[in-house]
Design a protein around this motif. Structure first.
Motif, PDB file in Angstrom:
ATOM      1  N   PHE A   1      38.887 -20.102  83.039  1.00 17.59           N
ATOM      2  CA  PHE A   1      37.901 -19.068  82.715  1.00 17.59           C
ATOM      3  C   PHE A   1      37.655 -18.150  83.903  1.00 17.59           C
ATOM      4  N   ALA A   2      37.584 -18.723  85.106  1.00 16.64           N
ATOM      5  CA  ALA A   2      37.318 -17.919  86.300  1.00 16.64           C
ATOM      6  C   ALA A   2      38.445 -16.924  86.553  1.00 16.64           C
ATOM      7  N   ARG A   3      39.674 -17.335  86.252  1.00 14.77           N
ATOM      8  CA  ARG A   3      40.813 -16.430  86.466  1.00 14.77           C
ATOM      9  C   ARG A   3      40.762 -15.241  85.521  1.00 14.77           C
ATOM     10  N   PHE A   4      40.400 -15.476  84.259  1.00 18.89           N
ATOM     11  CA  PHE A   4      40.444 -14.406  83.268  1.00 18.89           C
ATOM     12  C   PHE A   4      39.105 -13.687  83.116  1.00 18.89           C
ATOM     13  N   ILE A   5      38.002 -14.394  83.259  1.00 20.91           N
ATOM     14  CA  ILE A   5      36.694 -13.754  83.098  1.00 20.91           C
ATOM     15  C   ILE A   5      36.225 -13.120  84.401  1.00 20.91           C
ATOM     16  N   ASN A   6      36.331 -13.861  85.498  1.00 21.88           N
ATOM     17  CA  ASN A   6      35.821 -13.384  86.780  1.00 21.88           C
ATOM     18  C   ASN A   6      36.888 -12.783  87.686  1.00 21.88           C
ATOM     19  N   LYS A   7      38.145 -12.821  87.248  1.00 16.43           N
ATOM     20  CA  LYS A   7      39.257 -12.232  88.020  1.00 16.43           C
ATOM     21  C   LYS A   7      39.389 -12.840  89.416  1.00 16.43           C
ATOM     22  N   ILE A   8      39.117 -14.124  89.527  1.00  8.14           N
ATOM     23  CA  ILE A   8      39.229 -14.807  90.816  1.00  8.14           C
ATOM     24  C   ILE A   8      40.691 -15.043  91.155  1.00  8.14           C
ATOM     25  N   LYS A   9      41.043 -14.791  92.388  1.00  2.00           N
ATOM     26  CA  LYS A   9      42.406 -15.025  92.867  1.00  2.00           C
ATOM     27  C   LYS A   9      42.455 -16.359  93.606  1.00  2.00           C
ATOM     28  N   PHE A  10      43.415 -17.180  93.258  1.00  4.07           N
ATOM     29  CA  PHE A  10      43.530 -18.516  93.836  1.00  4.07           C
ATOM     30  C   PHE A  10      44.610 -18.540  94.908  1.00  4.07           C
ATOM     31  N   ASN A  11      44.287 -19.150  96.049  1.00  2.00           N
ATOM     32  CA  ASN A  11      45.316 -19.421  97.042  1.00  2.00           C
ATOM     33  C   ASN A  11      45.560 -20.924  97.087  1.00  2.00           C
ATOM     34  N   LYS A  12      46.443 -21.356  97.956  1.00  2.00           N
ATOM     35  CA  LYS A  12      46.851 -22.759  97.959  1.00  2.00           C
ATOM     36  C   LYS A  12      45.699 -23.696  98.304  1.00  2.00           C
ATOM     37  N   TRP A  13      44.761 -23.235  99.157  1.00  2.00           N
ATOM     38  CA  TRP A  13      43.663 -24.108  99.557  1.00  2.00           C
ATOM     39  C   TRP A  13      42.684 -24.344  98.415  1.00  2.00           C
ATOM     40  N   ILE A  14      42.448 -23.321  97.606  1.00  2.00           N
ATOM     41  CA  ILE A  14      41.570 -23.492  96.448  1.00  2.00           C
ATOM     42  C   ILE A  14      42.212 -24.432  95.438  1.00  2.00           C
ATOM     43  N   ILE A  15      43.521 -24.281  95.243  1.00  2.00           N
ATOM     44  CA  ILE A  15      44.236 -25.166  94.312  1.00  2.00           C
ATOM     45  C   ILE A  15      44.193 -26.611  94.806  1.00  2.00           C
ATOM     46  N   ILE A  16      44.412 -26.799  96.107  1.00  2.00           N
ATOM     47  CA  ILE A  16      44.334 -28.146  96.687  1.00  2.00           C
ATOM     48  C   ILE A  16      42.934 -28.724  96.492  1.00  2.00           C
ATOM     49  N   SER A  17      41.916 -27.892  96.715  1.00  2.00           N
ATOM     50  CA  SER A  17      40.536 -28.333  96.533  1.00  2.00           C
ATOM     51  C   SER A  17      40.287 -28.772  95.093  1.00  2.00           C
ATOM     52  N   LEU A  18      40.782 -28.003  94.135  1.00  2.00           N
ATOM     53  CA  LEU A  18      40.603 -28.352  92.726  1.00  2.00           C
ATOM     54  C   LEU A  18      41.306 -29.668  92.388  1.00  2.00           C
ATOM     55  N   ILE A  19      42.496 -29.855  92.923  1.00  2.00           N
ATOM     56  CA  ILE A  19      43.250 -31.090  92.654  1.00  2.00           C
ATOM     57  C   ILE A  19      42.485 -32.304  93.171  1.00  2.00           C
ATOM     58  N   PHE A  20      42.000 -32.227  94.404  1.00  2.00           N
ATOM     59  CA  PHE A  20      41.251 -33.356  94.965  1.00  2.00           C
ATOM     60  C   PHE A  20      39.921 -33.555  94.248  1.00  2.00           C
ATOM     61  N   ALA A  21      39.313 -32.473  93.763  1.00  2.00           N
ATOM     62  CA  ALA A  21      38.078 -32.617  93.000  1.00  2.00           C
ATOM     63  C   ALA A  21      38.337 -33.333  91.672  1.00  2.00           C
ATOM     64  N   ILE A  22      39.453 -33.007  91.026  1.00  2.00           N
ATOM     65  CA  ILE A  22      39.821 -33.689  89.779  1.00  2.00           C
ATOM     66  C   ILE A  22      40.068 -35.168  90.036  1.00  2.00           C
ATOM     67  N   VAL A  23      40.760 -35.472  91.129  1.00  4.05           N
ATOM     68  CA  VAL A  23      41.011 -36.870  91.496  1.00  4.05           C
ATOM     69  C   VAL A  23      39.685 -37.579  91.758  1.00  4.05           C
ATOM     70  N   THR A  24      38.769 -36.896  92.443  1.00  6.22           N
ATOM     71  CA  THR A  24      37.456 -37.481  92.727  1.00  6.22           C
ATOM     72  C   THR A  24      36.716 -37.826  91.446  1.00  6.22           C
ATOM     73  N   GLY A  25      36.703 -36.881  90.504  1.00  3.13           N
ATOM     74  CA  GLY A  25      36.037 -37.137  89.232  1.00  3.13           C
ATOM     75  C   GLY A  25      36.662 -38.291  88.473  1.00  3.13           C
ATOM     76  N   ALA A  26      37.997 -38.351  88.489  1.00  3.60           N
ATOM     77  CA  ALA A  26      38.686 -39.420  87.769  1.00  3.60           C
ATOM     78  C   ALA A  26      38.416 -40.784  88.396  1.00  3.60           C
ATOM     79  N   LEU A  27      38.290 -40.826  89.717  1.00  4.70           N
ATOM     80  CA  LEU A  27      38.083 -42.103  90.405  1.00  4.70           C
ATOM     81  C   LEU A  27      36.686 -42.684  90.181  1.00  4.70           C
ATOM     82  N   THR A  28      35.766 -41.882  89.664  1.00  3.38           N
ATOM     83  CA  THR A  28      34.422 -42.393  89.385  1.00  3.38           C
ATOM     84  C   THR A  28      34.319 -42.971  87.979  1.00  3.38           C
ATOM     85  N   MET A  29      35.452 -43.183  87.329  1.00  3.00           N
ATOM     86  CA  MET A  29      35.443 -43.671  85.952  1.00  3.00           C
ATOM     87  C   MET A  29      34.902 -45.100  85.838  1.00  3.00           C
ATOM     88  N   ASN A  30      34.913 -45.845  86.952  1.00  7.81           N
ATOM     89  CA  ASN A  30      34.408 -47.226  86.884  1.00  7.81           C
ATOM     90  C   ASN A  30      32.920 -47.324  87.216  1.00  7.81           C
TER      91      ASN A  30
END
Length: 396
Positions: free
Chosen positions: A174-203
């Motif tokens: 949504f941010a890419r298409f609605i807010n026209k945010i441009k992603f660089n490698k550091w933002i992508i890395i941050s998102l990946i680790f955030a997804i991993v963080t969320g998944a690891l709290t499943m227990n």
């Protein structure tokens, strides 16, 4: 002519380093370089840090009190017919505390207007458009709160967490298409680790976890998915209204955006969400459940009232932090910070509650590490010329 040009060449290098870090992922860089102004606060780091603290404190306390509430009403003993009792109440608690924001909103607005008393061109406020947008945001807030509350009561909390983590993916889209945010490698890395963080709290344990007889995977899974979509859409729409309406009424003048904008968005949107939740609560008949729960609360009526009021206040602190991050940086960072706070809640649940088979394990420890990496990766993108070690030293 040469004497007049020298001061101009000296002022540009001083403004350049201040403006670029905050807008590196935005489309306002050209505008900033041309007029020397920005639709974000220049001294943004204090605002960002304060907003992050609000997110961590607000979300942590709210979820701990939510666990306390479900634990004390013996949610595990509920029968299937009363499985979704209180879902509108939980949605209501997320927004009903908005009157607490009126005082800081008034103070910040008066302070901002006091510093901007010089003559300015007339400002167009787009009242009708803002009213429609605030109604839409309020609807999304109430729907998101209701779906999240229902999903946690229909499926195991671990499954809910995994599905709900997809909000990060939807926020990026949504941010890419609605807010026209441009992603660089550091933002992508941050998102990946955030997804991993969320998944690891499943227990993580949850006080309202349904037993096997109450589990409804189709209903709970869809509720969790659409709750995540609604939260992502909510953040991106808030950024959209800030960028295209609230900030535009200041960019056209010599005024700078005020943090009062955060309270403005929250107050009007929360008013709409609260009305919807109250109507839903009354239609569902949950007002009778509130009386019964208060009378049956294990710790007494006083503790019940404090738990409910505490949730309402904590959610407002959380929302101020969330929207504050959207105001200061972007919807993407706001969602990243929200998700990487989950491991903190997970650890505190282990400390304060004695849920069966819940302890501080390796996954919780890894989740805390990936949360830190996610935050560092996102903020490192604001200083791409520094090495990671130099960035950490300077940030500290």
């Amino acid at each position: 002519m040469a004497q007049n040009q020298q001061p101009i060449s000296q002022t540009n290098p001083q403004e350049h380093p201040v403006q670029i870090p905050l807008n590196i992922e935005r489309d306002y860089t050209t505008l900033i370089n041309q007029i020397g102004n920005t639709n974000r606060k220049q001294n943004h780091w204090p605002t960002i840090i304060l907003s992050i603290i609000f997110v961590i404190v607000g979300q942590t306390i709210a979820k701990l009190l939510e666990n306390f509430y479900y634990d004390q009403i013996n949610r595990s003993e509920y029968n299937e017919n009363r499985q979704n009792d209180g879902v509108w109440t939980q949605a209501l608690l997320q927004t009903v505390g908005f009157p607490l924001l009126l005082l800081p909103f008034i103070i910040l607005t008066k302070k901002h207007n006091h510093h901007q008393q010089q003559q300015q061109p007339p400002v167009t406020y787009h009242y009708k458009s803002l009213a429609i947008i605030y109604i839409c945001i309020g609807i999304i807030m109430s729907v998101q709160g209701r779906l999240a509350a229902m999903g946690k009561l229909d499926i195991p909390f671990g499954v809910f967490t995994l599905i709900y983590t997809t909000q990060l993916i939807f926020t990026a889209i949504f941010a890419r298409f609605i807010n026209k945010i441009k992603f660089n490698k550091w933002i992508i890395i941050s998102l990946i680790f955030a997804i991993v963080t969320g998944a690891l709290t499943m227990n993580t344990s949850f006080g309202g976890e349904p037993d096997e007889a109450e589990e409804n995977y189709p209903s709970g899974s869809w509720a969790a998915l659409f709750a995540g979509i609604c939260f992502a859409l909510l953040l991106c729409n808030i950024q959209n209204v800030l960028d295209n309406y609230i900030f535009k009424r200041t960019v056209s003048t010599v005024r700078k955006p005020s943090f009062a904008s955060v309270f403005e968005v929250l107050i009007f949107s929360s008013l709409v969400a609260t009305i919807i939740s109250v109507v839903g609560l009354l239609i569902a008949g949950e007002q009778d459940d509130l009386k019964r729960e208060m009378n049956e609360f294990s710790k007494g009526k006083g503790s019940y009232v404090m738990a409910m009021v505490g949730q309402a206040v904590s959610w407002q602190i959380y929302w101020v932090g969330i929207v504050g991050l959207v105001f200061s940086v972007s919807s993407v960072l706001s969602n990243v910070i929200s998700v990487i706070t989950w491991p903190i809640v997970s650890v505190l649940v282990v400390i304060f509650f004695n849920f069966m088979d819940d302890e501080f394990d390796v996954l919780k420890g890894i989740a805390l590490i990936t949360a830190v990496v996610s935050a560092v990766a996102y903020f490192f993108r604001a200083s791409p010329t520094l090495s990671p070690l130099e960035f950490l030293i300077r940030l500290g």
